[in-house]
Design a protein around this motif. Structure first.
Motif, PDB file in Angstrom:
ATOM      1  N   VAL A   1       0.860  -1.170   0.000  1.00  0.00           N
ATOM      2  CA  VAL A   1       0.000   0.000   0.000  1.00  0.00           C
ATOM      3  C   VAL A   1       0.903   1.229   0.000  1.00  0.00           C
ATOM      4  CG1 VAL A   1      -1.767   1.280   1.279  1.00  0.00           C
ATOM      5  CG2 VAL A   1      -1.776  -1.221   1.323  1.00  0.00           C
ATOM      6  N   ALA A   2       0.592   2.170  -0.871  1.00  0.00           N
ATOM      7  CA  ALA A   2       1.387   3.392  -0.956  1.00  0.00           C
ATOM      8  C   ALA A   2       0.489   4.603  -0.803  1.00  0.00           C
ATOM      9  CB  ALA A   2       2.129   3.449  -2.282  1.00  0.00           C
ATOM     10  N   GLU A   3       0.994   5.587  -0.073  1.00  0.00           N
ATOM     11  CA  GLU A   3       0.305   6.863   0.085  1.00  0.00           C
ATOM     12  C   GLU A   3       1.368   7.944   0.165  1.00  0.00           C
ATOM     13  OE1 GLU A   3      -2.352   9.013   3.438  1.00  0.00           O
ATOM     14  OE2 GLU A   3      -3.080   7.058   2.771  1.00  0.00           O
ATOM     15  N   GLY A   4       1.467   8.741  -0.855  1.00  0.00           N
ATOM     16  CA  GLY A   4       2.506   9.769  -0.898  1.00  0.00           C
ATOM     17  C   GLY A   4       3.888   9.136  -0.848  1.00  0.00           C
ATOM     18  N   ASP A   5       4.699   9.595   0.088  1.00  0.00           N
ATOM     19  CA  ASP A   5       6.063   9.083   0.240  1.00  0.00           C
ATOM     20  C   ASP A   5       6.154   7.911   1.213  1.00  0.00           C
ATOM     21  OD1 ASP A   5       7.116  10.846  -1.580  1.00  0.00           O
ATOM     22  OD2 ASP A   5       7.593  12.375  -0.085  1.00  0.00           O
ATOM     23  N   GLN A   6       5.018   7.353   1.608  1.00  0.00           N
ATOM     24  CA  GLN A   6       4.970   6.233   2.543  1.00  0.00           C
ATOM     25  C   GLN A   6       4.509   4.976   1.805  1.00  0.00           C
ATOM     26  OE1 GLN A   6       5.688   6.742   5.969  1.00  0.00           O
ATOM     27  NE2 GLN A   6       6.225   8.806   5.331  1.00  0.00           N
ATOM     28  N   VAL A   7       5.243   3.863   2.028  1.00  0.00           N
ATOM     29  CA  VAL A   7       4.868   2.589   1.419  1.00  0.00           C
ATOM     30  C   VAL A   7       4.913   1.518   2.507  1.00  0.00           C
ATOM     31  CG1 VAL A   7       5.402   0.884  -0.366  1.00  0.00           C
ATOM     32  CG2 VAL A   7       5.852   3.315  -0.803  1.00  0.00           C
ATOM     33  N   ALA A   8       3.819   0.775   2.652  1.00  0.00           N
ATOM     34  CA  ALA A   8       3.727  -0.314   3.622  1.00  0.00           C
ATOM     35  C   ALA A   8       3.654  -1.629   2.859  1.00  0.00           C
ATOM     36  CB  ALA A   8       2.490  -0.152   4.499  1.00  0.00           C
ATOM     37  N   VAL A   9       4.425  -2.612   3.323  1.00  0.00           N
ATOM     38  CA  VAL A   9       4.514  -3.878   2.611  1.00  0.00           C
ATOM     39  C   VAL A   9       4.439  -5.044   3.592  1.00  0.00           C
ATOM     40  CG1 VAL A   9       5.850  -5.213   0.933  1.00  0.00           C
ATOM     41  CG2 VAL A   9       6.110  -2.738   1.002  1.00  0.00           C
ATOM     42  N   HIS A  10       3.613  -6.032   3.265  1.00  0.00           N
ATOM     43  CA  HIS A  10       3.627  -7.323   3.959  1.00  0.00           C
ATOM     44  C   HIS A  10       4.534  -8.202   3.112  1.00  0.00           C
ATOM     45  CE1 HIS A  10       1.294 -11.309   4.720  1.00  0.00           C
ATOM     46  NE2 HIS A  10       2.495 -11.351   5.231  1.00  0.00           N
ATOM     47  N   ILE A  11       5.625  -8.688   3.726  1.00  0.00           N
ATOM     48  CA  ILE A  11       6.601  -9.492   2.992  1.00  0.00           C
ATOM     49  C   ILE A  11       6.686 -10.871   3.633  1.00  0.00           C
ATOM     50  CG2 ILE A  11       8.972  -9.647   2.133  1.00  0.00           C
ATOM     51  CD1 ILE A  11       9.199  -6.612   2.764  1.00  0.00           C
ATOM     52  N   ARG A  12       6.553 -11.898   2.827  1.00  0.00           N
ATOM     53  CA  ARG A  12       6.758 -13.282   3.269  1.00  0.00           C
ATOM     54  C   ARG A  12       8.141 -13.684   2.789  1.00  0.00           C
ATOM     55  NH1 ARG A  12       1.955 -16.605   3.180  1.00  0.00           N
ATOM     56  NH2 ARG A  12       1.993 -15.858   5.293  1.00  0.00           N
ATOM     57  N   LEU A  13       8.987 -14.137   3.731  1.00  0.00           N
ATOM     58  CA  LEU A  13      10.390 -14.431   3.432  1.00  0.00           C
ATOM     59  C   LEU A  13      10.711 -15.897   3.609  1.00  0.00           C
ATOM     60  CD1 LEU A  13      11.838 -11.346   5.280  1.00  0.00           C
ATOM     61  CD2 LEU A  13      11.695 -11.683   2.820  1.00  0.00           C
ATOM     62  N   PHE A  14      11.610 -16.374   2.765  1.00  0.00           N
ATOM     63  CA  PHE A  14      12.101 -17.746   2.816  1.00  0.00           C
ATOM     64  C   PHE A  14      13.626 -17.671   2.690  1.00  0.00           C
ATOM     65  CE2 PHE A  14       7.981 -17.519   0.821  1.00  0.00           C
ATOM     66  CZ  PHE A  14       7.236 -18.498   1.458  1.00  0.00           C
ATOM     67  N   PHE A  15      14.337 -17.923   3.781  1.00  0.00           N
ATOM     68  CA  PHE A  15      15.797 -17.876   3.793  1.00  0.00           C
ATOM     69  C   PHE A  15      16.324 -19.292   3.966  1.00  0.00           C
ATOM     70  CE2 PHE A  15      16.356 -13.353   5.782  1.00  0.00           C
ATOM     71  CZ  PHE A  15      15.633 -12.788   4.754  1.00  0.00           C
ATOM     72  N   CYS A  16      17.335 -19.656   3.205  1.00  0.00           N
ATOM     73  CA  CYS A  16      17.976 -20.971   3.330  1.00  0.00           C
ATOM     74  C   CYS A  16      19.271 -20.791   4.119  1.00  0.00           C
ATOM     75  CB  CYS A  16      18.261 -21.556   1.947  1.00  0.00           C
ATOM     76  SG  CYS A  16      18.969 -23.210   2.017  1.00  0.00           S
ATOM     77  N   LYS A  17      19.335 -21.416   5.305  1.00  0.00           N
ATOM     78  CA  LYS A  17      20.510 -21.280   6.168  1.00  0.00           C
ATOM     79  C   LYS A  17      21.734 -21.889   5.482  1.00  0.00           C
ATOM     80  CE  LYS A  17      19.992 -21.678  10.643  1.00  0.00           C
ATOM     81  NZ  LYS A  17      19.626 -22.236  11.967  1.00  0.00           N
ATOM     82  N   ARG A  18      22.812 -21.149   5.491  1.00  0.00           N
ATOM     83  CA  ARG A  18      24.031 -21.577   4.821  1.00  0.00           C
ATOM     84  C   ARG A  18      24.620 -22.831   5.463  1.00  0.00           C
ATOM     85  NH1 ARG A  18      26.535 -18.972   1.085  1.00  0.00           N
ATOM     86  NH2 ARG A  18      25.636 -16.948   1.548  1.00  0.00           N
ATOM     87  N   GLY A  19      24.562 -22.946   6.773  1.00  0.00           N
ATOM     88  CA  GLY A  19      25.198 -24.052   7.479  1.00  0.00           C
ATOM     89  C   GLY A  19      24.571 -25.416   7.259  1.00  0.00           C
ATOM     90  N   ASN A  20      23.240 -25.471   7.176  1.00  0.00           N
ATOM     91  CA  ASN A  20      22.581 -26.781   7.094  1.00  0.00           C
ATOM     92  C   ASN A  20      21.424 -26.832   6.085  1.00  0.00           C
ATOM     93  OD1 ASN A  20      20.579 -25.350   8.370  1.00  0.00           O
ATOM     94  ND2 ASN A  20      20.715 -26.454  10.307  1.00  0.00           N
ATOM     95  N   SER A  21      21.241 -25.799   5.319  1.00  0.00           N
ATOM     96  CA  SER A  21      20.212 -25.716   4.266  1.00  0.00           C
ATOM     97  C   SER A  21      18.780 -25.740   4.791  1.00  0.00           C
ATOM     98  CB  SER A  21      20.408 -26.824   3.222  1.00  0.00           C
ATOM     99  OG  SER A  21      21.645 -26.664   2.584  1.00  0.00           O
ATOM    100  N   ARG A  22      18.593 -25.521   6.090  1.00  0.00           N
ATOM    101  CA  ARG A  22      17.223 -25.424   6.615  1.00  0.00           C
ATOM    102  C   ARG A  22      16.605 -24.110   6.164  1.00  0.00           C
ATOM    103  NH1 ARG A  22      15.732 -28.391  11.958  1.00  0.00           N
ATOM    104  NH2 ARG A  22      13.950 -27.071  11.562  1.00  0.00           N
TER     105      ARG A  22
END
Length: 149
Positions: A78-99
């Protein structure tokens, strides 16, 4: 409309950052960019408050060094003027064990002259810490076992 332009600027920033291009992400920020994430810095010392491209860049390099890949989805923006709000779903793969560490954040961006001047992230740090540590920390925080229904 400025809202559509700022919305696209944030989406471009997210694509660049999660693709691993830290310098490209920093180029989309003001020199005095302010980053704030409420997180337990004893466990996630790279989080917290960072100011300026040098500090923010160092934090981002730390994050990217811990994960072999990152993927993101944007279910809501959602954006209004100079403000932007975002719902972000993240998926990170751990370097040490690939979890895979999967979590959601609410990110709030303030833009100035077409660049990101402030980033404020809110996340479920309890869930994130459990995933990063790879253990249930509930028992460590309470004297009694939770009721199971």
């Amino acid at each position: 409309m400025v809202e559509n332009l700022n919305r696209q600027r944030v989406l471009n920033f997210l694509d660049t950052f999660y693709a691993g291009d830290i310098e490209g992400a920093l180029a989309r920020c003001t020199d005095d960019v302010d980053f704030i994430a409420n997180a337990p810095i004893d466990i996630l010392p790279h989080m917290g408050h960072r100011h300026g491209k040098a500090e923010v860049g160092e934090m981002w390099r730390t994050i990217h060094s811990r994960y072999s890949s990152m993927r993101h989805e944007v279910p809501v923006i959602v954006a209004e003027g100079d403000q932007v709000a975002v719902h972000i779903r993240l998926f990170f793969c751990k370097r040490g064990n690939s979890r895979i560490v999967q979590f959601d954040i609410a990110a709030f961006y303030t833009l100035r002259h077409g660049r990101i001047a402030q980033i404020r992230e809110i996340m479920d740090t309890f869930d994130l810490v459990q995933q990063v540590l790879e253990r249930d920390v509930t028992d460590m925080l309470t004297d009694e076992k939770p009721d199971l229904v």
